[in-house]
Every structure is written in structure tokens, then in C-alpha cells.
Enzyme design. Structure first.
Site, PDB file in Angstrom:
ATOM      1  N   ASP A 169       4.626  69.574  59.135  1.00 50.30           N
ATOM      2  CA  ASP A 169       3.367  70.174  59.587  1.00 50.30           C
ATOM      3  C   ASP A 169       2.312  70.158  58.493  1.00 50.30           C
ATOM      4  O   ASP A 169       1.379  70.958  58.506  1.00 50.30           O
ATOM      5  CB  ASP A 169       3.597  71.603  60.077  1.00 50.30           C
ATOM      6  CG  ASP A 169       4.132  72.510  58.980  1.00 50.30           C
ATOM      7  OD1 ASP A 169       4.582  71.995  57.928  1.00 50.30           O
ATOM      8  OD2 ASP A 169       4.107  73.752  59.156  1.00 50.30           O
ATOM      9  N   ASP A 195      12.981  79.150  49.488  1.00 50.81           N
ATOM     10  CA  ASP A 195      11.734  79.211  48.719  1.00 50.81           C
ATOM     11  C   ASP A 195      11.613  80.510  47.927  1.00 50.81           C
ATOM     12  O   ASP A 195      11.209  80.502  46.756  1.00 50.81           O
ATOM     13  CB  ASP A 195      10.514  78.993  49.624  1.00 50.81           C
ATOM     14  CG  ASP A 195      10.536  79.840  50.884  1.00 50.81           C
ATOM     15  OD1 ASP A 195      11.559  80.483  51.174  1.00 50.81           O
ATOM     16  OD2 ASP A 195       9.499  79.853  51.592  1.00 50.81           O
TER      17      ASP A 195
END
Length: 438
Positions: A203, A281
Site C-alpha cells: 500500500d 515494528d
């Protein structure tokens, strides 16, 4: 090493002299010529000599170029470490293969991401695109397959659900993403035997100088052990918070940005054995992984995200991410001296600039009447709560991960506020982050 290179130069010079001697012996040893063919023979010999002289000229040029290169490399050993990266860019950087790993799942809009990557890619050989797909989504697979040999399509084989504790069932997607990342990065580094990679997700749309940016920063990342990643993303990259006239400006940051980032194989070898089962992350942002190292990030982002759909259910998208400015100006980073980003040089200048800036109150910035010029100005916070209040009022992201603010370096967040450069900074003498601020 220098003595060895000097010997090679002497050998080259000896070959040059020996070649000329052999040429003279050849000419002297030729049989006598008849008068009739004398003119033709002289012309032929002149042509032979011209060819040989041209060959010798090339040989001398090669010797001279190698001598200059060795002299330059000898000089590097005498210079501070921050100059090494610049020379490395000139000597070896341009030939490094930098694969782009696209992490995909079930978004057919991966087409938008791939279209831009292929449009801006300067060389398929130097920037192979590897699309790693999870989820087994057939329509997405058809979109990826439609690019044929322009990309390499690989599929994560284990599509099973992951056993998690009951309270984490709603986070199943985060577990699958971490599993996919581990598998895909192992493919790049171990199966395809690459030395580095730039990771993007399906994306993300990239800027025109995306490839130039990473090409130029590869030798900086390679040469500075206090760096562990290069990111294309500015978390506070909204149009009003960045200086559009400074597309070439780059920073160090202690916050792992992600969203288009470069990783070296040596770093993956360190991270892979302890790779987390989920939330990779945020795990990267923990001090046990970061180990005091920093990333490089731009003033203006070289990626934007267009994917509101995802496991995070649009977290931050409507409030922040949709407003991030994508760079549109091509910056020739490979022709710039980026050695200012190396820690020794960067930190001294950074501290002087931040703590040399006038200390102002947030009301002064908001009213602006008593301030003269574009800054920089410094707003000081002293606690987690004061940071959050100031960040919200100034329009920057207020969350902290392991005590580190987004885009922060030594606790300082740099941005524009109503056209003025502002440093949201802790008191002078800052030493470390407080993980309890998370």
C-alpha cells in the site's frame, strides 16, 4: 598493501618499456626490402607503429588510472571515517544490487505500488523487484502475475492460523505479518543471496527519486556502525510541518520509521534468530534491538501510504497518514556529499543548532507577534505529559515507543510550525530515553 600496489605500478611501467624494446628488435630484424616495394612497406610499417602507439597509450592510461585510484585509497586511510562513505559511493556504490521486497497479501491495489516502482526504476538488473505474497489471495496473485518478468513473484507457503493465547486472537493478523516478514527476508538474504534489501508494503507509493535516495545512502549505512536502517518515511511529514524548499535535507532519527526502509544482511543475521511472533515494528523500537543505533530519514517522505484497509484498521490513517506529503522533486543524492549524516559530524552540529536556538514558550509560537524570522526556535519539555501536550498543540505526533518520540533524535523532534523551524527538545544535557514514558 601499499607496497604491493606500488609493485604493480612498476610492473606496468616495465611492460611498457619491454613492449617498445621488442618492437624495435622486430623492426631491426626484418629482412632487406626491395626498392620496388619500399614505399608501400614504409606506409605499412607506419600504420603498424601507429596502432602500437595507440595500444601503448591505452596501457599508460590504465596504469595512471590505477595509480590514481590506489593513491586515493591510500589517502582514505589517513582521513577521518566520515569521508569514507563519499569515496565508497564513487568507487563501489553504483554497482551494488539493491532488491526491492514488496510485502503483499490480499490487496489488488498492489498494482498502484508496482506501477510506480517500475515507472521510476532506473535498472531492472540493479533493482530487482521481489513480490512476496501471503494469504493465498487469487485475485491479488493474478495482478502480480500480470507483470511477468518485470517482477519475481514468490508465495509464503504456510497459510495456516497461528496458535495464540485467547486474548490475542484478535491480533492474528499481526502474527501472520511477522511470520511473513521472517520468511520473505530469509528468501532475499539466504535463497537469493542478496547483501541488502529495501522493504515496502503493498500500500505504498514511491517518489521519483526513491531509488536514487537508497542508492546514495547505502554506503552511509554500510560504513557507520551507529546506523541500522535507512527509511524513506517522515512520521511528521505533513505538508504544513515540512520545508518544501529543502527536499534534499536528511536527518538521523532514533525512532524506527519503517514504511520503505533499507536493511543490511548483517543486521538481519542479528535480528532473525530472535524475530518476534507478532508486532515486529514495535519490537524493532525496543532498546534491546535498537542498541542505541539510529536510522536516516528525509525531510520530505519518499513514500506515502494509500492503504486504509489493514490489520491496524486505519489507526492514524485518517488523522495523520493520509496527509503525508510525497516528494515530487528529483534530488540527485548520489552527487551530494552525505557525510554530514555520519554520527561524529552530525551530532556536534545538531546539538549546537538545537541548544543555540532561542528558548520560547508555545504561546509565542502560536501568537507569533514577538518572533522575528524563520527560526529555529526551541520549545522545552521536561516530562512525558509535557511532551504530549506540546506535541498535540503544535500538530506533531505525540506517541512514544520505548520512550522515543516519532522522528526524535536525542529526544529532539524537528518540524515546521507556521513556517518557522521548531525544535521540541528535552533540557540540555540529555543522556538517554526513559522507557517508562511509553
Amino acid at each position: 598493501m601499499v607496497r604491493k600496489k606500488g609493485s604493480l605500478i612498476l610492473c606496468g611501467a616495465f611492460l611498457f618499456v619491454a613492449w617498445n624494446a621488442l618492437l624495435l628488435l622486430y623492426l631491426w630484424g626484418r629482412p632487406p626490402m626491395g626498392r620496388v616495394n619500399l614505399a608501400g612497406e614504409v606506409i605499412r610499417l607506419a600504420e603498424e607503429v601507429e596502432v602500437q602507439l595507440e595500444t601503448q597509450k591505452k596501457l599508460l592510461k590504465q596504469i595512471e588510472s590505477h595509480r590514481a585510484l590506489w593513491a586515493r585509497q591510500k589517502e582514505i586511510g589517513k582521513k577521518p571515517v566520515h569521508t569514507v562513505a563519499v569515496v565508497t559511493t564513487l568507487v563501489s556504490g553504483p554497482q551494488v544490487i539493491i532488491p526491492i521486497l514488496v510485502i503483499a497479501c490480499d490487496r489488488v491495489t498492489v498494482k498502484r505500488s508496482l506501477d510506480k516502482l517500475i515507472q521510476y526504476r532506473p535498472s531492472p538488473e540493479l533493482y530487482p523487484i521481489i513480490v512476496s505474497q501471503d494469504c493465498g489471495h487469487a485475485e491479488t496473485a493474478r495482478v502480480i502475475g500480470s507483470y511477468g518478468e518485470q517482477v519475481t513473484h514468490i508465495s509464503q507457503p504456510d497459510l495456516s492460523d497461528i496458535r495464540v493465547r485467547p486474548e490475542h486472537r484478535k491480533f492474528q493478523g499481526y502474527y501472520k505479518i511477522a511470520r511473513h516478514y521472517r520468511w520473505a527476508l530469509n528468501q532475499v538474504f539466504n535463497t537469493f543471496s542478496q547483501s541488502t534489501v529495501v522493504i515496502v508494503e503493498d500500500d505504498l507509493e514511491v517518489a521519483p527519486d526513491f531509488f536514487e535516495y537508497f542508492r546514495a545512502l547505502y554506503p552511509i549505512l554500510r560504513s557507520d556502525p551507529t546506523l541500522w536502517c535507512v527509511s524513506a518515511w517522515n512520521d511528521n511529514g505533513r505538508d504544513a510541518l515540512v520545508d518544501s524548499s529543502k527536499a534534499e535535507v536528511l536527518y538521523r532519527t532514533d525512532f524506527f520509521p519503517g514504511l520503505g526502509w533499507m536493511l543490511l544482511k548483517e543486521m538481519w543475521d542479528e535480528l532473525e534468530p530472535k524475530w518476534p511472533s507478532a508486532f515486529w515494528d514495535d519490537w524493532m523500537r525496543q532498546p534491546e534491538q535498537r542498541k542505541g543505533r539510529s536510522c536516516i530519514r528525509p525531510e520530505i517522505s519518499r513514500t506515502i501510504t494509500f492503504g486504509r484497509k489493514g490489520v491496524s484498521l486505519g489507526q492514524f490513517f485518517d488523522q495523520y497518514l493520509r496527509y503525508i506529503k510525497l516528494n515530487t522533486e528529483f534530488v540527485p543524492f548520489t552527487k551530494l556529499d552525505l557525510s554530514y549524516l555520519l554520527k561524529e559530524k552530525y551530532e556536534e552540529k545538531f546539538i549546537k543548532e538545537v541548544y543555540g536556538a532561542p528558548l520560547v514558550k508555545i504561546e509565542d509560537l502560536q501568537q507569533g507577534g514577538n518572533l522575528r524570522g524563520p527560526g529555529p526556535y526551541r520549545v522545552q519539555y521536561s516530562s512525558r505529559d509535557s511532551f504530549k501536550v506540546f506535541a498535540r498543540n503544535l500538530g506533531v505526533m505525540d506517541d512514544l515507543k520505548s520512550g522515543v518520540p516519532r522522528t526524535g533524535y536525542r529526544g529532539v523532534v524537528s518540524f515546521l510550525y507556521r513556517g518557522r523551524r521548531v525544535f521540541l527538545a528535552p533540557p540540555e544535557g540529555w543522556t538517554q530515553y526513559d522507557i517508562s514514558w511509553s
